[in-house]
Design an enzyme around this catalytic site. Structure first.
Site, PDB file in Angstrom:
ATOM      1  N   HIS A 134       0.768  -1.149   0.004  1.00  0.00           N
ATOM      2  CA  HIS A 134       0.106  -0.043   0.080  1.00  0.00           C
ATOM      3  C   HIS A 134       0.946   1.343  -0.179  1.00  0.00           C
ATOM      4  O   HIS A 134       1.696   1.366   0.812  1.00  0.00           O
ATOM      5  CB  HIS A 134      -0.958  -0.161   1.215  1.00  0.00           C
ATOM      6  CG  HIS A 134      -1.974   1.113   1.423  1.00  0.00           C
ATOM      7  ND1 HIS A 134      -1.755   2.365   1.495  1.00  0.00           N
ATOM      8  CD2 HIS A 134      -3.166   0.928   0.985  1.00  0.00           C
ATOM      9  CE1 HIS A 134      -2.867   2.923   1.555  1.00  0.00           C
ATOM     10  NE2 HIS A 134      -3.821   2.272   1.360  1.00  0.00           N
TER      11      HIS A 134
ATOM     12  N   TYR B  15     -14.535   4.645   7.379  1.00  0.00           N
ATOM     13  CA  TYR B  15     -15.225   3.499   6.950  1.00  0.00           C
ATOM     14  C   TYR B  15     -16.707   3.396   7.576  1.00  0.00           C
ATOM     15  O   TYR B  15     -17.267   2.608   8.224  1.00  0.00           O
ATOM     16  CB  TYR B  15     -14.579   2.323   7.521  1.00  0.00           C
ATOM     17  CG  TYR B  15     -13.206   2.205   7.129  1.00  0.00           C
ATOM     18  CD1 TYR B  15     -13.235   1.487   5.713  1.00  0.00           C
ATOM     19  CD2 TYR B  15     -12.146   2.723   7.664  1.00  0.00           C
ATOM     20  CE1 TYR B  15     -11.926   1.346   5.125  1.00  0.00           C
ATOM     21  CE2 TYR B  15     -10.800   2.722   7.012  1.00  0.00           C
ATOM     22  CZ  TYR B  15     -10.796   1.912   5.885  1.00  0.00           C
ATOM     23  OH  TYR B  15      -9.511   1.947   5.052  1.00  0.00           O
TER      24      TYR B  15
ATOM     25  N   CYS C  86      -3.650   2.685  -4.410  1.00  0.00           N
ATOM     26  CA  CYS C  86      -4.694   3.607  -3.598  1.00  0.00           C
ATOM     27  C   CYS C  86      -4.548   4.966  -4.165  1.00  0.00           C
ATOM     28  O   CYS C  86      -3.698   5.614  -4.055  1.00  0.00           O
ATOM     29  CB  CYS C  86      -4.096   3.472  -2.240  1.00  0.00           C
ATOM     30  SG  CYS C  86      -5.123   4.585  -1.144  1.00  0.00           S
TER      31      CYS C  86
ATOM     32  N   HIS D 241      -7.589   0.807  -4.391  1.00  0.00           N
ATOM     33  CA  HIS D 241      -8.654   1.509  -3.328  1.00  0.00           C
ATOM     34  C   HIS D 241      -8.926   2.868  -4.339  1.00  0.00           C
ATOM     35  O   HIS D 241      -8.154   3.558  -4.869  1.00  0.00           O
ATOM     36  CB  HIS D 241      -7.596   2.030  -2.297  1.00  0.00           C
ATOM     37  CG  HIS D 241      -7.342   0.859  -1.300  1.00  0.00           C
ATOM     38  ND1 HIS D 241      -6.620   1.115  -0.363  1.00  0.00           N
ATOM     39  CD2 HIS D 241      -7.577  -0.652  -1.078  1.00  0.00           C
ATOM     40  CE1 HIS D 241      -6.391   0.010   0.435  1.00  0.00           C
ATOM     41  NE2 HIS D 241      -6.889  -0.997  -0.241  1.00  0.00           N
TER      42      HIS D 241
ATOM     43  N   ASP E 264     -12.945   3.469  -0.717  1.00  0.00           N
ATOM     44  CA  ASP E 264     -12.124   3.733   0.402  1.00  0.00           C
ATOM     45  C   ASP E 264     -12.739   4.986   0.867  1.00  0.00           C
ATOM     46  O   ASP E 264     -13.177   6.048   0.247  1.00  0.00           O
ATOM     47  CB  ASP E 264     -10.498   4.075   0.020  1.00  0.00           C
ATOM     48  CG  ASP E 264      -9.567   3.653   1.209  1.00  0.00           C
ATOM     49  OD1 ASP E 264     -10.076   3.307   2.088  1.00  0.00           O
ATOM     50  OD2 ASP E 264      -8.594   4.044   1.053  1.00  0.00           O
ATOM     51  N   HIS E 265     -12.711   5.271   2.243  1.00  0.00           N
ATOM     52  CA  HIS E 265     -12.862   6.522   2.878  1.00  0.00           C
ATOM     53  C   HIS E 265     -14.351   7.110   2.700  1.00  0.00           C
ATOM     54  O   HIS E 265     -14.060   8.222   1.894  1.00  0.00           O
ATOM     55  CB  HIS E 265     -11.681   7.634   2.916  1.00  0.00           C
ATOM     56  CG  HIS E 265     -10.403   7.060   3.576  1.00  0.00           C
ATOM     57  ND1 HIS E 265      -9.465   7.640   3.705  1.00  0.00           N
ATOM     58  CD2 HIS E 265     -10.392   5.861   4.444  1.00  0.00           C
ATOM     59  CE1 HIS E 265      -8.391   6.773   4.263  1.00  0.00           C
ATOM     60  NE2 HIS E 265      -8.908   5.772   4.655  1.00  0.00           N
TER      61      HIS E 265
HETATM   62  C1  DNO Z   1      -6.610   3.464   5.988  1.00  0.00           C
HETATM   63  C2  DNO Z   1      -6.004   2.294   5.116  1.00  0.00           C
HETATM   64  C3  DNO Z   1      -4.730   1.727   5.405  1.00  0.00           C
HETATM   65  C4  DNO Z   1      -4.446   0.608   4.893  1.00  0.00           C
HETATM   66  C5  DNO Z   1      -3.011  -0.094   5.268  1.00  0.00           C
HETATM   67  C6  DNO Z   1      -2.713  -1.251   4.372  1.00  0.00           C
HETATM   68  O1  DNO Z   1      -7.654   3.796   5.892  1.00  0.00           O
HETATM   69  O2  DNO Z   1      -6.004   2.973   3.833  1.00  0.00           O
HETATM   70  O3  DNO Z   1      -4.652   1.457   7.030  1.00  0.00           O
HETATM   71  O4  DNO Z   1      -5.155  -0.411   4.964  1.00  0.00           O
HETATM   72  O5  DNO Z   1      -2.070   1.001   5.208  1.00  0.00           O
HETATM   73  O6  DNO Z   1      -1.847  -1.957   4.958  1.00  0.00           O
END
Ligand code: DNO
Length: 388
Positions: free
Chosen positions: A240, A365, A278, A305, A348-349
């Site tokens: 990541h 989340y 990501c 992501h 994501d987010h």
């Molecule tokens: C946060 C996430 C990170 C991700 C880790 C992967 O929201 O994007 O915590 O899961 O860095 O190892």
């Protein structure tokens, strides 16, 4: 692309039955109760896998199989920890789980200074404020020489902030940076560390003298041992990127953009050594053109992501809607779909919206916010698939 969703296990208030109703196909999760560094047994893996499958879903991606701090700074016990990591990879593969996300960020996983930034429409998003972060660094952590990492103008603003910031706001900043954002993903700060600032200082000290080259050497050492095992068992490891993608708190960061990504892909040049693309993390770097990065690294991307950030003045950024901001998700879906129809992606987010504020969830989340984002991305996917 496969529509996946990050689910935090049986205690997650967002249940698998809810996820089936909103079109989720695959689950992204981890064995959240296993101590960082211990190997994952087949029994523990199968228990979660069977639970997911009994709800008509599949366990698509592990996020994360955490890399212990000692592997990152090169502690004396790193070989034992790497052996455990290899065992986990083998056991995951035997259970049919072949995509494993991890990160190599020292001490702190991801950083925001405000988890409740209100937008004009009443929704709430995550925010990174450079001056508040510098305040945390210089006045709360009191890191030696920290001021040198900020410009005189920025330090001036930090001094101004010191005149007005309340004790409550300071505490909230500590809770946000160290406890709330980390507690659910980062073993260092699990169970709400009692003295977070002290603990943080101790962890930072582990990296004294470790620069970018040394951290890269430690990543290479790790990859040289685990990638042959990943190859043997058909597992795709995917690192990541650093969030945000620049050095913080005097710590080196080594997955920030094109040069870094090329470096680690070549360090051990195997298809099993790949990237978690990501888009949100990468888009928070002014040096990154996210679409170009996707074009360049699609073939080594094993997991995506989808989110975007809006870069503001003075080094601040906030999470954007999934249809705007610095990452063009339409282009990204097009690029990744062309590369691999089955590539797992998760939104994501999400923002906080509607009833989200009344339910318990980990920062970023939320349920409705992510559901809304998934609907937006599903629309993009449908249009892209039709156009191809
Ligand atoms: C946060 C996430 C990170 C991700 C880790 C992967 O929201 O994007 O915590 O899961 O860095 O190892």
């Amino acid at each position: 692309m496969e529509k996946t969703w990050r689910w935090f296990g049986k205690n997650d208030v967002i249940t698998l039955d809810m996820l089936r109703q909103i079109g989720v196909e695959g689950i992204v999760t981890s064995l959240h109760d296993i101590k960082n560094g211990d190997s994952w047994s087949s029994e523990n893996i199968l228990e979660i896998k069977n639970y997911i499958e009994s709800h008509g879903l599949r366990w698509s991606v592990v996020e994360s199989l955490p890399v212990s701090e000692s592997i990152k700074y090169g502690g004396t016990d790193r070989d034992i920890l790497i052996e455990n990591y290899k065992t986990s990879l083998e056991n995951l593969s035997k259970a049919g789980i072949k995509t494993v996300c991890y990160n190599f960020m020292p001490v702190i996983d991801w950083i925001r200074t405000d988890l409740n930034y209100k937008l004009p429409d009443g929704t709430i998003t995550l925010f990174f404020d450079k001056i508040r972060f510098a305040y945390f660094d210089c006045f709360i952590l009191k890191r030696l020489g920290a001021e040198k990492d900020y410009s005189p103008e920025e330090m001036q603003q930090v001094l101004e902030l010191d005149k007005t910031i309340t004790a409550e706001e300071k505490n909230e900043l500590i809770q946000t940076i160290i406890v709330k954002t980390q507690g659910f993903v980062n073993e260092n700060f699990k169970n709400n560390a009692n003295e977070p600032v002290e603990l943080f200082r101790k962890l930072l000290a582990l990296y004294d003298g470790i620069d970018k080259n040394q951290l890269r050497a430690n990543l290479k050492y790790f990859l040289e041992q685990v990638i042959p095992v990943a190859e043997k068992w058909g597992v795709n490891l995917c690192i990541h990127p650093d969030d945000p993608p620049f050095s913080v708190l005097g710590l080196p960061r080594i997955v920030t953009g094109e040069e870094d990504i090329s470096w680690f892909l070549n360090a051990v040049d195997s298809p099993n050594n790949g990237l978690t693309f990501c888009a949100g993390s990468l888009s928070a770097g002014t040096h990154n053109n996210v679409t170009d990065l996707a074009l360049k690294f699609a073939s080594r991307t094993h997991f995506v992501h989808l989110r975007s950030t809006e870069l503001l003045d003075n080094g601040n950024f906030r999470e954007a809607s999934h249809l705007s901001g610095n990452a063009d998700l339409v282009e990204l879906v097009r690029i990744f779909t062309k590369e691999n129809q089955n590539l797992p992606m998760r939104v994501d987010h999400g923002k906080l919206m509607l009833d989200d504020a009344n339910t318990k969830h980990n920062p970023g989340y939320s349920f409705y916010g992510r559901m809304y984002a998934l609907a937006q991305v599903s629309g993009i996917m449908a249009a892209v698939n039709k156009g191809l």
